[in-house]
Design an enzyme around this catalytic site. Structure first.
Site, mmCIF file in Angstrom:
data_model
loop_
_atom_site.group_PDB
_atom_site.id
_atom_site.type_symbol
_atom_site.label_atom_id
_atom_site.label_comp_id
_atom_site.label_asym_id
_atom_site.label_seq_id
_atom_site.Cartn_x
_atom_site.Cartn_y
_atom_site.Cartn_z
ATOM 1 N N ASP A 144 72.722 57.870 -66.144
ATOM 2 C CA ASP A 144 73.456 57.091 -65.162
ATOM 3 C C ASP A 144 73.303 55.625 -65.542
ATOM 4 O O ASP A 144 72.450 55.259 -66.360
ATOM 5 C CB ASP A 144 72.904 57.365 -63.761
ATOM 6 C CG ASP A 144 73.935 57.088 -62.673
ATOM 7 O OD1 ASP A 144 74.880 56.310 -62.917
ATOM 8 O OD2 ASP A 144 73.781 57.634 -61.564
ATOM 9 N N TRP A 145 74.111 54.771 -64.949
ATOM 10 C CA TRP A 145 74.173 53.366 -65.337
ATOM 11 C C TRP A 145 72.876 52.643 -64.931
ATOM 12 O O TRP A 145 72.583 52.512 -63.753
ATOM 13 C CB TRP A 145 75.403 52.719 -64.707
ATOM 14 C CG TRP A 145 76.665 52.888 -65.495
ATOM 15 C CD1 TRP A 145 77.555 51.901 -65.813
ATOM 16 C CD2 TRP A 145 77.210 54.085 -66.089
ATOM 17 N NE1 TRP A 145 78.595 52.406 -66.569
ATOM 18 C CE2 TRP A 145 78.416 53.742 -66.748
ATOM 19 C CE3 TRP A 145 76.801 55.408 -66.139
ATOM 20 C CZ2 TRP A 145 79.210 54.665 -67.432
ATOM 21 C CZ3 TRP A 145 77.578 56.342 -66.816
ATOM 22 C CH2 TRP A 145 78.757 55.958 -67.451
#
Length: 875
Positions: free
Chosen positions: A295-296
């Site tokens: 995920d970012w």
């Protein structure tokens, strides 16, 4: 700042029962079913500070089965790449530096363009309420087509994590259901629909990110919480497999191209560098052949993450726009200094390229990105964050890719509307003497359908939650608009008030509507979303299960004056409805979820009978918040918050059954305008081979091409124009100990035993390519029932099959089949359920395998989890 250092020390822990931690913990002041108590081993395994055991090396993809051709092509391609080109495939270029929300480096000389990754999940919850695999596939296909025509390679969805452990969870609506079977079925068919278009699906978030509070350290600190790491979801091994991993097994079986790991820790180890989860569970047990992306900003280490099974880091930088990456040049350094072996980088690259070939992106996705995520302007900066001095161009071509998907959105909206109560008030005729409509949720946002960035407000009607799961609406048909059009088309009388504070006017209109025997339709909602948004101290997660916008007072005002009130709920999940269920003046209740742009038309189709409701609740609506037995941790209990999943597998309806509680509306419940009867249950035992645990080991890890170990060969090319903050794979120094601040040149003291060993790895008993041991998917029984429509209206019914495993610590029943059937008036059809081995199995933590335990297995079929008219016993 930690560059290529481990997040935390991973102590060697033997795989014993309870090592992971949580299930069935006692709840105060409730009564359990006779003879059933919480499983002590599971409770023990869900205590604070549980440790996740290390599992190394990271399994290299086998390329077996349906992935074989893609792997042949990928291996040939990767064999031609330089070290920098391989690293480029694994690393995002940085936040807001390219067109897409995430974008990898490219290989221009071989025609391999940068992969464009884009947010896309929207509301899976409504798809779950349809209980319709065909609609799930059609929605996935439509999303894939739209993304493909925008030049997107990877659609960041669908969602099975959060599963929905707590009803207050902010992002539950992005996924499907807290039931793993229902989620798994719709997860898989959605993936197949997406990937039929050449666009890769990304199954997310792996795993156990069940709340937004404390998912990221900087975000939590911005809200005033002093934590040192993201929260840790502490889970025992059995619960992990039977609940949270279950739908991801369906995703892998369906051929999902990529999996996104989550922000949270699991048993004190970051999900994106948790070797047990990524190496053991996902890549070994489930035989996942695609790639794992972060995920970012969820990558919290370099070498440690790579060796634990992470294949791609997003958005590339450590902190948005800091210009530094745990991958990029630091991964180049790690390969040169030996802390990451070449075979591991090669496997990362092969997995990424194989996924591209597997969905036929090479032939189906021909468009370059024709949009920019960061602005709606037509012209703008080529690299948005660093400004126009680094180039300007046409950034948005405004390509309309929707086709006639509005019709599908309307269909899903109507078929996901659950009829919860109906005292003969519905369907309406459109010729009522007066239709009075009430509630802010009936009207439009005065700022426009996209007037709040990321939909981070609850103004007007609710069509989607907030955060990265939302989508910009090209238009919005509000209930007020659609219902007015409906009534006016019959030349009827229609008035609406969409201000909940208009107390006097609401009372007057409700009273007048009642006096002429008309109908009052009330709209109310409850919202939630991603943790970076705070709405009235709802930090992503909801603070409660009550209605928003002051709706309760407005509903009370209407019902006090109108004895024919229809209540429509738009919400992200369960809300407290017991009082409204019992209210004599509320003659009908509908839950319409988050229906999107066609919201008004969809609810009109149901209210006026063009669509006979067939939706069923994909979650339980309890009488009180405390009935669920789970909740969000709102205040840190340690510097590293500890989420102890001590309820184990007893979430949602399993918890209500286990605790002997009666809900307001049970899981699987939903009324129709007609009636159905069930009969003729038959069970046929099928011939199936005995289950054989997988044995043996993998062949040595292959490598492709060679690596020039001379650091000077990997310096920045002289002819390159370096964009500020852009993540490149090249070195800025030949001194590997100082290049890009990487500390500890050649230091491998933190690397776990076996992590660098490419000689082999042992297959786990439950393992197998693309979904695990093939024997788990063997059909063991066929269950048939007949359903008849005994009412006066044609309609569809969702028949549900539940299994009682019969163990001391098992749930009363678990969903293991569903079929939706359309029946004309008086029509009767037979439907068939297939019960597979995995449907009857439990996870054995000692054997580290699925086991069908001795004991009586009972199947029950009916209209909901508590309306099961037919039962039978499996041999």
């Amino acid at each position: 700042m930690r560059l290529f250092a481990p997040l935390c020390c991973l102590a060697a822990v033997s795989p014993v029962l309870g090592q992971f931690g949580n299930n069935g913990a006692p709840f105060p002041n409730v009564t359990y079913r006779t003879g059933v108590s919480p499983n002590p081993a599971v409770v023990l395994g869900a205590q604070s500070n549980q440790i996740s055991p290390p599992r190394y090396p990271s399994p290299w993809g086998s390329g077996e089965g349906e992935w074989a051709d893609a792997y042949v092509k990928a291996r040939e391609f990767v064999g031609q790449l330089t070290l920098e080109e391989k690293v480029n495939l694994t690393t995002g270029t940085g936040w807001q530096l390219e067109s897409c929300v995430g974008q990898t480096g490219s290989v221009p000389r071989l025609g391999f363009r940068a992969l464009c990754l884009q947010d896309s999940p929207v509301a899976g919850l409504n798809v779950a309420a349809t209980w319709d695999r065909d609609l799930a596939y059609a929605r996935g296909e439509a999303m894939g087509l739209e993304n493909r025509d925008k030049g997107i390679n990877v659609l960041l969805g669908p969602v099975a994590g959060p599963l929905g452990r707590s009803p207050e969870g902010g992002r539950n609506w992005e996924g499907f259901s807290p039931d793993p079977y229902l989620t798994g079925q719709l997860f898989a068919t959605s993936i197949q629909g997406i990937q039929s278009t050449g666009v890769q699906a990304c199954a997310k978030h792996f795993i156990a990110q069940e709340q937004e509070h404390f998912r990221q350290t900087p975000e939590a600190r911005a809200y005033g919480f002093n934590i040192t790491e993201p929260g840790s979801s502490n889970i025992d091994d059995q619960t992990l497999h039977e609940l949270y991993v279950w739908p991801f097994a369906d995703a892998v079986k369906a051929g999902v191209a990529s999996v996104m790991c989550s922000y949270n820790l699991v048993n004190q180890s970051a999900a994106c560098q948790n070797s047990y989860l990524l190496n053991q569970v996902l890549k070994n047990e489930l035989g996942f052949q695609g790639y794992v992306m972060s995920d970012w900003q969820a990558t919290l280490g370099g070498v440690s993450s790579v060796l634990a099974g992470l294949d791609m880091t997003m958005a590339g930088d450590i902190v948005f726009d800091d210009g530094i990456s745990y991958f990029g040049p630091n991964l180049t350094i790690a390969v040169l200094n030996g802390t990451v072996p070449q075979w591991r980088l090669d496997d990362m690259a092969v997995r990424i390229v194989a996924a591209w070939y597997f969905v036929e992106s090479d032939t189906k996705v021909t468009e370059e990105p024709n949009f920019q995520s960061w602005t709606f302007d037509t012209f703008g900066s080529t690299h948005f964050h660093v400004g126009p001095q680094w180039g300007t161009e046409l950034v948005n071509q405004h390509v309309d890719v929707r086709r006639e998907h509005g019709a599908l959105i309307r269909k899903i909206g109507a078929e996901s509307t659950v009829l919860l109560k109906n005292n003969g008030a519905l369907p309406l005729t459109g010729k009522e003497r007066l239709t009075g409509v009430f509630g802010e949720d009936a009207g439009s946002n005065p700022l426009g359908p996209n007037g709040c960035r990321n939909h981070n407000c609850d103004t007007g009607t609710l069509i989607v939650g907030w955060g990265s799961g939302q989508a910009q609406a090209p238009y919005q048909v509000s209930p007020d608009t659609a219902l007015q059009n409906e009534v006016v088309s019959h030349y009827g009388s229609y008035e609406s008030i969409t201000n909940n504070s208009a107390i006097t006017q609401i009372a007057a209109l409700a009273r007048r509507t009642n006096d002429v025997a008309g109908v009052c339709i009330v709209f109310a909602n409850a919202d939630s979303g991603e943790g970076f948004v705070n709405i009235e101290n709802n930090f992503g997660d909801r603070k409660n299960l009550t209605l928003w916008q002051g709706a309760d007072a407005m509903i009370g005002n209407v019902t006090k004056n109108c004895n024919n009130t229809v209540l429509v709920i738009h919400s992200v999940g369960a809300v407290e409805l017991e009082a409204y269920k019992q209210h004599p003046n509320i003659t009908a209740i509908l839950w319409a979820g988050l229906p999107g742009e066609q919201s008004g038309n969809a609810i009109a189709d149901v209210l006026y009978g063009r669509v006979n409701p067939s939706a069923k609740l994909p979650f339980t609506i309890g009488k009180a918040r405390s009935d669920y037995g789970t909740d969000v941790l709102y205040t840190p209990n340690q510097p590293v918050p500890q989420f102890n999943f001590q309820e184990g597998v007893f979430v949602d309806y399993r918890a209500f059954d286990h605790r002997n509680l009666t809900p307001t509306y049970e899981f699987g419940f939903g009324l129709s305008y007609t009636n159905f009867t069930y009969s003729d249950l038959t069970i046929t035992k099928l011939d199936a081979a005995a289950y054989t645990p997988t044995t043996g080991s993998a062949e040595p890890a292959p490598t492709y091409g060679s690596v020039d170990k001379d650091p000077s060969a990997h310096l920045f090319p002289a002819n390159i124009t370096r964009i500020p903050l852009f993540i490149y794979p090249y070195l800025n120094s030949t001194n590997l100990s100082t290049a890009y601040g990487a500390a500890g040149y050649g230091d491998n003291t933190f690397i776990s035993e076996g992590a660098l060993d490419g000689s082999s790895f042992a297959h786990t008993p439950s393992s197998g390519p693309s979904g695990g041991n093939a024997g788990l998917w063997d059909p063991l029984y066929k269950v048939c029932v007949s359903i008849a429509n005994t009412g006066a209206v044609a309609g569809a019914e969702v028949a549900q099959l539940y299994v009682s495993h019969g163990g001391q610590y098992d749930p009363v029943r678990v969903l293991r089949g569903f079929e939706k059937v359309f029946l004309g008036v008086g029509e009767k059809k037979q439907i068939e359920f297939v019960v597979r081995r995995r449907d009857l199995a439990n996870w054995d933590t000692g054997a580290q395998d699925w086991v069908v335990r001795d004991g009586v297995k009972v199947v029950a079929v009916g209209a909901s989890s508590r309306d099961l008219s037919l039962t039978g016993t499996l041999e």
